[in-house]
Design a protein around this motif. Structure first.
Motif, PDB file in Angstrom:
ATOM      1  N   ASP A   1      -9.513  -3.029  -1.243  1.00  7.50           N
ATOM      2  CA  ASP A   1      -9.425  -2.008  -1.846  1.00  7.50           C
ATOM      3  C   ASP A   1     -10.101  -0.549  -1.434  1.00  7.50           C
ATOM      4  O   ASP A   1      -9.456   0.431  -1.562  1.00  7.50           O
TER       5      ASP A   1
ATOM      6  N   ARG B   1      -8.351   2.907   0.482  1.00  2.67           N
ATOM      7  CA  ARG B   1      -8.882   4.198  -0.143  1.00  2.67           C
ATOM      8  C   ARG B   1      -9.405   5.093   0.624  1.00  2.67           C
ATOM      9  O   ARG B   1      -8.933   6.474   1.097  1.00  2.67           O
TER      10      ARG B   1
ATOM     11  N   GLU C   1      -6.301  10.971  -2.224  1.00  2.00           N
ATOM     12  CA  GLU C   1      -6.634   9.890  -2.965  1.00  2.00           C
ATOM     13  C   GLU C   1      -5.610   8.945  -3.429  1.00  2.00           C
ATOM     14  O   GLU C   1      -4.559   9.482  -3.928  1.00  2.00           O
ATOM     15  N   VAL C   2      -5.734   7.681  -3.201  1.00  2.11           N
ATOM     16  CA  VAL C   2      -4.629   6.938  -3.568  1.00  2.11           C
ATOM     17  C   VAL C   2      -5.162   5.483  -4.347  1.00  2.11           C
ATOM     18  O   VAL C   2      -6.175   5.250  -4.483  1.00  2.11           O
ATOM     19  N   LYS C   3      -4.168   5.116  -5.172  1.00  2.00           N
ATOM     20  CA  LYS C   3      -4.321   3.767  -5.970  1.00  2.00           C
ATOM     21  C   LYS C   3      -3.526   2.707  -4.999  1.00  2.00           C
ATOM     22  O   LYS C   3      -2.139   2.871  -5.037  1.00  2.00           O
TER      23      LYS C   3
ATOM     24  N   LEU D   1      -1.276  -0.429  -5.315  1.00  2.00           N
ATOM     25  CA  LEU D   1      -0.649  -0.823  -6.165  1.00  2.00           C
ATOM     26  C   LEU D   1      -0.357  -2.502  -6.011  1.00  2.00           C
ATOM     27  O   LEU D   1      -0.395  -3.183  -6.741  1.00  2.00           O
TER      28      LEU D   1
ATOM     29  N   CYS E   1       1.055   1.941  -2.013  1.00  3.04           N
ATOM     30  CA  CYS E   1       0.185   2.853  -2.586  1.00  3.04           C
ATOM     31  C   CYS E   1       0.716   3.923  -3.383  1.00  3.04           C
ATOM     32  O   CYS E   1       1.848   4.675  -3.064  1.00  3.04           O
TER      33      CYS E   1
ATOM     34  N   ILE F   1      -2.898   9.858  -6.261  1.00  2.65           N
ATOM     35  CA  ILE F   1      -3.408  10.072  -7.637  1.00  2.65           C
ATOM     36  C   ILE F   1      -4.043  11.279  -7.391  1.00  2.65           C
ATOM     37  O   ILE F   1      -4.478  12.005  -8.525  1.00  2.65           O
TER      38      ILE F   1
ATOM     39  N   SER G   1       3.449   1.224 -10.794  1.00  5.11           N
ATOM     40  CA  SER G   1       2.063   1.580 -11.187  1.00  5.11           C
ATOM     41  C   SER G   1       1.532   0.484 -11.978  1.00  5.11           C
ATOM     42  O   SER G   1       0.229   0.612 -12.152  1.00  5.11           O
TER      43      SER G   1
ATOM     44  N   SER H   1       0.024  -5.345 -10.201  1.00  5.06           N
ATOM     45  CA  SER H   1      -1.153  -5.779  -9.889  1.00  5.06           C
ATOM     46  C   SER H   1      -1.183  -6.266  -8.391  1.00  5.06           C
ATOM     47  O   SER H   1      -0.077  -6.428  -7.886  1.00  5.06           O
ATOM     48  N   THR H   2      -2.247  -6.261  -7.778  1.00  2.00           N
ATOM     49  CA  THR H   2      -2.342  -6.537  -6.261  1.00  2.00           C
ATOM     50  C   THR H   2      -2.198  -8.078  -6.073  1.00  2.00           C
ATOM     51  O   THR H   2      -2.683  -9.049  -7.006  1.00  2.00           O
TER      52      THR H   2
END
Length: 203
Positions: free
Chosen positions: A94, A98, A108-110, A112, A140, A143, A193, A196-197
């Motif tokens: 993770d 990022r 900046e990313v999340k 997913l 991803c 954000i 969004s 979960s991974t």
């Protein structure tokens, strides 16, 4: 950044793993490979690794476009690929995705979910594993941050799917992107969004 050679080298006859299509690890193989020294040392620490190297790539979508990064340095200067790179010691997957996206694109990313996992093994003329990568592509969501080229990248652009064939893209990456577009087309941003991974099947 994950990259490919402009020409795909022919592996030695009978080499295992030679049928993998992806080559996005920055591998540029010499015509004749030189094995490491007696102590296993090599000037390129990615050659003849003691263990497989783990890499991550980011599939980031926005309004029907995907974010692509163009390599600004040799090897493979000018080639386009997904933002990403190698996992560092003590770093989570993770955190790695990022960090790589932040360094190369300013965003900046999340992460997913995991989209694809595959391996790449290249053997030298003696059959010894010269390069061995396990590559993990994440879908991803952006954000924050400001889009800009950084690290070893000279350009970053949001590209429409129909315009991707116009770019010189790392081998195998276009097929991955097309599959990801199909998945995204069946899933809206809200549901993405909330995913979960999870691991996907190895290709």
């Amino acid at each position: 950044m994950t990259t490919r050679p402009k020409t795909t080298p022919k592996p030695p006859a009978g080499a295992r793993g030679s049928d993998w299509s992806h080559d996005r690890e920055g591998v540029v193989r010499p015509k004749t490979a030189t094995p490491p020294g007696r102590n296993g040392e090599s000037k390129d620490d990615r050659r003849y690794p003691q263990r497989p190297i783990i890499g991550v790539g980011a599939l980031i979508f926005r309004r029907g476009r995907i974010l692509m990064a163009q390599r600004g340095k040799e090897p493979l200067k000018g080639v386009w690929s997904l933002p990403g790179g190698a996992l560092e010691i003590g770093e989570s997957l993770d955190a790695a995705i990022r960090r790589e996206v932040r360094e190369e694109t300013g965003l900046e990313v999340k992460p997913l979910r995991v989209f694809e996992i595959f391996e790449r093994i290249l053997r030298d003329s003696r059959g010894a594993p010269e390069y061995h990568y396990v590559l993990i592509d994440y879908i991803c969501g952006a954000i924050g941050g400001d889009l800009r080229a950084g690290d070893d990248v000279c350009r970053v652009e949001w590209v429409l799917q129909r315009d991707l064939p116009k770019l010189e893209i790392t081998a195998g990456t276009l097929a991955v992107i097309r599959r990801a577009f199909k998945v995204r087309g069946r899933t809206d941003d809200r549901s993405l969004s909330s995913v979960s991974t999870s691991r996907s099947s190895t290709t």
